[in-house]
Design a protein around this motif. Structure first.
Motif, short mmCIF file in Angstrom:
data_model
loop_
_atom_site.label_atom_id
_atom_site.label_comp_id
_atom_site.label_asym_id
_atom_site.label_seq_id
_atom_site.Cartn_x
_atom_site.Cartn_y
_atom_site.Cartn_z
N ASP A 158 38.94 37.36 56.04
CA ASP A 158 39.26 35.93 55.96
C ASP A 158 39.36 35.41 54.52
OD1 ASP A 158 36.64 35.88 55.12
OD2 ASP A 158 35.87 34.75 56.83
N GLY A 159 39.19 36.30 53.54
CA GLY A 159 39.36 35.91 52.15
C GLY A 159 38.13 35.41 51.45
N THR A 160 36.96 35.55 52.05
CA THR A 160 35.73 35.03 51.43
C THR A 160 34.87 36.14 50.82
OG1 THR A 160 34.52 35.17 53.54
CG2 THR A 160 35.65 33.09 53.03
N GLY A 161 35.45 37.32 50.67
CA GLY A 161 34.69 38.44 50.11
C GLY A 161 34.76 38.48 48.60
N TYR A 162 34.41 39.64 48.04
CA TYR A 162 34.43 39.81 46.58
C TYR A 162 34.96 41.20 46.26
CZ TYR A 162 29.93 42.28 47.35
OH TYR A 162 28.95 43.14 47.78
N PRO A 163 35.48 41.42 45.05
CA PRO A 163 35.39 40.55 43.86
C PRO A 163 36.59 39.60 43.69
CG PRO A 163 36.21 42.69 43.21
CD PRO A 163 35.95 42.79 44.69
N GLU A 164 37.69 39.80 44.43
CA GLU A 164 38.90 39.02 44.16
C GLU A 164 39.28 38.07 45.30
OE1 GLU A 164 41.99 41.72 43.02
OE2 GLU A 164 40.93 42.40 41.21
N PHE A 215 36.07 41.55 59.28
CA PHE A 215 36.74 42.83 59.50
C PHE A 215 38.17 42.66 60.02
CE2 PHE A 215 32.18 43.61 60.70
CZ PHE A 215 31.82 44.18 59.47
N ASP A 216 39.01 43.64 59.64
CA ASP A 216 40.34 43.76 60.22
C ASP A 216 40.17 44.15 61.69
OD1 ASP A 216 42.78 44.75 61.16
OD2 ASP A 216 43.36 45.56 59.21
N GLY A 233 43.31 39.42 54.59
CA GLY A 233 44.28 40.09 55.45
C GLY A 233 44.80 41.38 54.85
N GLU A 234 46.10 41.52 54.90
CA GLU A 234 46.72 42.75 54.44
C GLU A 234 46.86 42.82 52.92
OE1 GLU A 234 50.28 43.68 56.56
OE2 GLU A 234 49.26 43.73 58.50
N GLU A 235 46.42 41.77 52.22
CA GLU A 235 46.31 41.88 50.76
C GLU A 235 45.26 42.92 50.38
OE1 GLU A 235 47.30 37.26 49.41
OE2 GLU A 235 45.24 37.97 49.55
N ILE A 236 44.29 43.10 51.26
CA ILE A 236 43.23 44.09 51.03
C ILE A 236 43.80 45.47 51.35
CG2 ILE A 236 40.89 44.79 51.63
CD1 ILE A 236 40.54 41.95 52.84
N VAL A 291 40.47 51.41 46.10
CA VAL A 291 39.81 51.34 47.42
C VAL A 291 38.35 50.93 47.24
CG1 VAL A 291 39.16 52.63 49.48
CG2 VAL A 291 41.37 53.08 48.39
N VAL A 292 37.69 51.54 46.27
CA VAL A 292 36.28 51.22 46.00
C VAL A 292 36.14 49.78 45.52
CG1 VAL A 292 34.35 51.75 44.45
CG2 VAL A 292 35.64 53.61 45.54
N LEU A 293 37.05 49.33 44.68
CA LEU A 293 36.98 47.97 44.13
C LEU A 293 36.97 46.92 45.24
CD1 LEU A 293 37.16 45.95 41.73
CD2 LEU A 293 39.66 46.19 41.89
N HIS A 294 37.77 47.15 46.29
CA HIS A 294 37.98 46.09 47.30
C HIS A 294 37.24 46.32 48.61
CE1 HIS A 294 40.89 44.15 44.75
NE2 HIS A 294 41.62 45.25 44.67
#
Length: 470
Positions: free
Chosen positions: A373-379, A429-430, A383-386, A364-367
């Motif tokens: 929209d997929g432009t965040g970090y680190p990976e 944000f979701d 969407g629901e991949e997060i 949870v902390v990592l992400h």
């Protein structure tokens, strides 16, 4: 079976009304136990035929002493689950005494076997414990006789279906009576509500209690069809099982201590970080409260809500790795400095994932800085991949930052921050999470919306450690 240290009633502490209630309750317990013993003694002729042990009075006494010794052995290996809560495997010898020797012997064995709980100078405590277990054992014996005898012809010993049905119901009754009689003591001594007491004293060992009940019924069956010698062959290995219960319990106790220590270490890191950047602790406190409230608004489970709270509290743990000159910079960060800042989510993950108790929390902390929209970090997840709780913490984190003064931006009003949440729905944000938080904010007061009342130590105290998370 559980025995609260709450039963170690200290009449010198607490309000006078609570002391009076406690003393009155102990008197009721003791009088009830005495009445139980007298009633069973006077009525012993009515149910003596229903039990398969027929070695005379001294034989019953000798067998009772064996069961008392087994009960003392089991209580010697009891384990402390927390302040005021201890459990042991002494249900097994108590139940065997009830089903083999009868209600009177069972009540006496149950009451005497708890001698290892007695403490010098703790009269109320000792009387309470003895009284509770006399009532538990006696009630168990009466239910076993009344129900089990319905399945056998009049005058015959309880066996077969009567043993199974009567034994199961009686065993459940033993645990229920024991639990219910200690509930008022737990409340009077520790203000512990029934559900909380159940989770501490009974729930962790339900499978063990079921196992010991089934084992007890098997031992009674072996006594009826193999006699005392065959019973002894089956009963001796039970001492090993009682010791195994202790080992298992001790492992649970050590694991909880490790979990508490790990959490305290993580909190200490946040406190240390606050010495470098006094914004961090208050910000973490507000993110923790916001994350918890968002999770509740989304109707997540209690476990998920508590995990969201803890994730909010520790989400910036990785900033401990950021150099002071970068963390406290009042100027616009260079691209290299920004990369250092962005690494804090990975650093926090690495700290937490090394603690096996925090594996899910670490992700949870990592992400928590991923964007919808997929432009965040680190990976660059989208969407629901997060992970859902990362999306929750992201909203809480961003709002708290917006309504706080920072060297690189002036704080926004709550209304401005809400407008930004709305603008960034579907991008940063979701939408479901952001809307849930907006609903929470619409019902809250100004102090909550400006995070002015956030207190790190208060939020840390709210954590129910991993027993509420797992």
């Amino acid at each position: 079976m559980g025995s609260p240290e709450a039963a170690s009633i200290d009449v010198s502490s607490g309000g006078s009304a609570r002391v009076t209630l406690t003393t009155a309750y102990v008197v009721i317990i003791v009088l009830g136990a005495v009445a139980m013993l007298l009633g069973l003694f006077w009525s012993r002729g009515e149910w003596g035929h229903a039990f398969s042990f027929s070695a005379g009075t001294w034989g019953v006494v000798a067998a009772g002493l064996v069961f008392v010794a087994a009960g003392v052995f089991a209580d010697h290996f009891r384990v402390r689950l927390g302040k005021g809560i201890e459990v042991s495997a002494s249900f097994l010898p108590d139940f065997l005494a009830v089903t083999i020797l009868g209600p009177l012997a069972g009540a006496v064995v149950s009451g005497v076997a708890v001698v290892s709980y007695w403490q010098k100078g703790q009269l109320l405590r000792n009387l309470t414990i003895v009284g509770v277990f006399v009532l538990s054992g006696g009630t168990c014996g009466l239910i076993y006789f009344l129900l089990g005898s319905q399945f056998v012809p009049p005058g015959e010993a309880i066996s077969g279906l009567g043993l199974a049905v009567g034994g199961i119901v009686a065993g459940i009754a033993y645990q229920l009576v024991n639990f219910m009689l200690f509930v008022p003591i737990a409340w009077l001594r520790r203000s512990l509500r029934p559900v909380a007491y159940f989770k501490e004293a009974l729930q962790p060992f339900l499978l063990f209690h079921i196992f010991f009940l089934i084992l007890s019924l098997g031992l009674v069956y072996s006594f009826q069809y193999s006699g005392p010698f065959g019973f002894a062959l089956f009963f001796l290995p039970v001492f090993g099982l009682i010791y195994a219960f202790r080992v298992y319990s001790r492992e649970m106790e050590l694991a909880k201590r490790l979990e508490r220590f790990s959490l305290q270490m993580a909190a200490s890191m946040i406190t240390a970080l606050d010495l470098k950047d006094n914004y961090t602790a208050q910000h973490s406190a507000s993110v923790a409260q916001y994350s918890f409230d968002i999770a509740c608004e989304l109707s997540l489970s209690k476990r998920q809500c508590n995990l969201a709270h803890l994730a909010g509290l520790l989400h910036d743990l990785g900033k401990i790795s950021v150099p002071d000159e970068v963390l406290g910079s009042t100027e616009r960060l260079t691209s290299e400095q920004w990369e250092v800042i962005k690494y804090h989510s990975v650093a926090g993950y690495r700290v937490l994932c090394d603690m096996t108790e925090f594996e899910e929390l670490s992700k949870v902390v990592l992400h928590h800085h991923e964007r919808f929209d997929g432009t965040g970090y680190p990976e660059e997840l989208s969407g629901e991949e997060i992970p859902l709780l990362s999306r929750v913490v992201s909203v809480a984190d961003s709002y708290s930052a917006m309504v706080s003064d920072r060297p690189y931006h002036a704080k926004k009003t709550p209304e401005e921050a809400v407008a930004e949440l709305e603008r960034q729905m579907g991008r940063q944000f979701d939408p479901d999470v952001a809307n849930a938080f907006i609903r929470v904010l619409s019902r809250a007061g100004r102090e909550y919306r400006t995070s002015e009342d956030a207190n790190f130590q208060l939020q840390f105290q709210k954590i129910r450690f991993l027993r509420d998370i797992s």
